[in-house]
Write a protein that holds these residues in place. Sequence first.
Motif, mmCIF file in Angstrom:
data_model
loop_
_atom_site.group_PDB
_atom_site.id
_atom_site.type_symbol
_atom_site.label_atom_id
_atom_site.label_comp_id
_atom_site.label_asym_id
_atom_site.label_seq_id
_atom_site.Cartn_x
_atom_site.Cartn_y
_atom_site.Cartn_z
ATOM 1 N N PRO A 54 0.830 -1.215 0.000
ATOM 2 C CA PRO A 54 0.000 0.000 0.000
ATOM 3 C C PRO A 54 0.858 1.255 0.000
ATOM 4 N N CYS A 55 0.329 2.296 -0.623
ATOM 5 C CA CYS A 55 1.107 3.528 -0.799
ATOM 6 C C CYS A 55 1.517 4.137 0.547
ATOM 7 N N GLU A 56 0.678 4.016 1.557
ATOM 8 C CA GLU A 56 1.007 4.616 2.856
ATOM 9 C C GLU A 56 2.261 3.962 3.441
ATOM 10 N N GLU A 57 2.420 2.659 3.153
ATOM 11 C CA GLU A 57 3.623 1.991 3.652
ATOM 12 C C GLU A 57 4.857 2.494 2.921
ATOM 13 N N LEU A 58 4.708 2.771 1.612
ATOM 14 C CA LEU A 58 5.830 3.338 0.856
ATOM 15 C C LEU A 58 6.193 4.690 1.458
ATOM 16 N N GLN A 59 5.188 5.472 1.810
ATOM 17 C CA GLN A 59 5.419 6.799 2.380
ATOM 18 C C GLN A 59 6.168 6.681 3.703
ATOM 19 N N ARG A 60 5.762 5.724 4.513
ATOM 20 C CA ARG A 60 6.398 5.570 5.825
ATOM 21 C C ARG A 60 7.821 5.074 5.678
ATOM 22 N N ALA A 61 8.045 4.166 4.718
ATOM 23 C CA ALA A 61 9.356 3.523 4.602
ATOM 24 C C ALA A 61 10.348 4.370 3.816
ATOM 25 N N GLY A 62 9.840 5.202 2.890
ATOM 26 C CA GLY A 62 10.728 5.889 1.963
ATOM 27 C C GLY A 62 11.604 6.936 2.627
ATOM 28 N N PRO A 63 12.783 7.187 2.042
ATOM 29 C CA PRO A 63 13.678 8.206 2.602
ATOM 30 C C PRO A 63 13.140 9.625 2.371
ATOM 31 N N ALA A 64 12.469 9.824 1.236
ATOM 32 C CA ALA A 64 11.965 11.164 0.919
ATOM 33 C C ALA A 64 10.441 11.135 0.915
#
Length: 229
Positions: A54-64
Amino acid sequence: MPGSPWLLWLLAWILALVPGAQPAAPQDPEEDPEATPELPVPCDYDRCRHLQVPCEELQRAGPAACLCPGLSSPSQPPAAPRLGEVRVLAEKGCAKVHWCAPASPVHHYQLLLWEAAGAPRRGPPLNNTVRRTELGGLRPGGTYVLCVVAANEAGESPAPGLAGEDPDAAVSPTFGPCGRFSVPPRPGTLVHAAIGVGTTLALLSCATLVWHFHLRQHWGCPRHHQATA
Ligand SMILES: *[C@@H]1O[C@H](CO)[C@@H](O)[C@H](O)[C@H]1NC(C)=O
């Protein structure tokens, strides 16, 4: 020409200015933190990609920081997913199914399969990263209606057959959660059918011949009697 010296002067001025301006631009954002506030970019999220977290997980995990597509409220059942390609493998009696996520929070997906009017067969729950699965146990020569359902804590996405409607009537050719597909008869079945038809024809021919000669022996042909007499 009165304009030419003016133009030349302007050109010289621009040429002097432009190369001078470039080194002044901040090359390294760390040197000048105020100059280039980083613009958020869309997250690397594709709602049709298999095993997409899910996109929210990408947001939480991503550096930027990155941007996610807007979603419906988690207190509402999800919108319907979009059914994509259904590829039928007739010889294995199975179909490969692909779909795309709706713009809603999803907890899991399920496939519903109708063969004729009646209760649907419900597949196992598939987690919310899944976009592709295989349906087994299909009957050669069968015609099916298939729907993808998304579910979250608030409920399930709409699927026509569940609300008591005729699933067959709700199959839209594009962008819907449902589709219709047919499984071709097995090649072996065709061969058997051909052998069956051939055998029947041969038996019929034999029966006709036997019947024909039997009649001739009983009633006789005048020529036949003359020849044997
Ligand atoms: C979701 O299901 C897929 C396919 O079964 C599996 O590969 C994946 O690890 C699962 N992901 C999570 C987060 O459970």
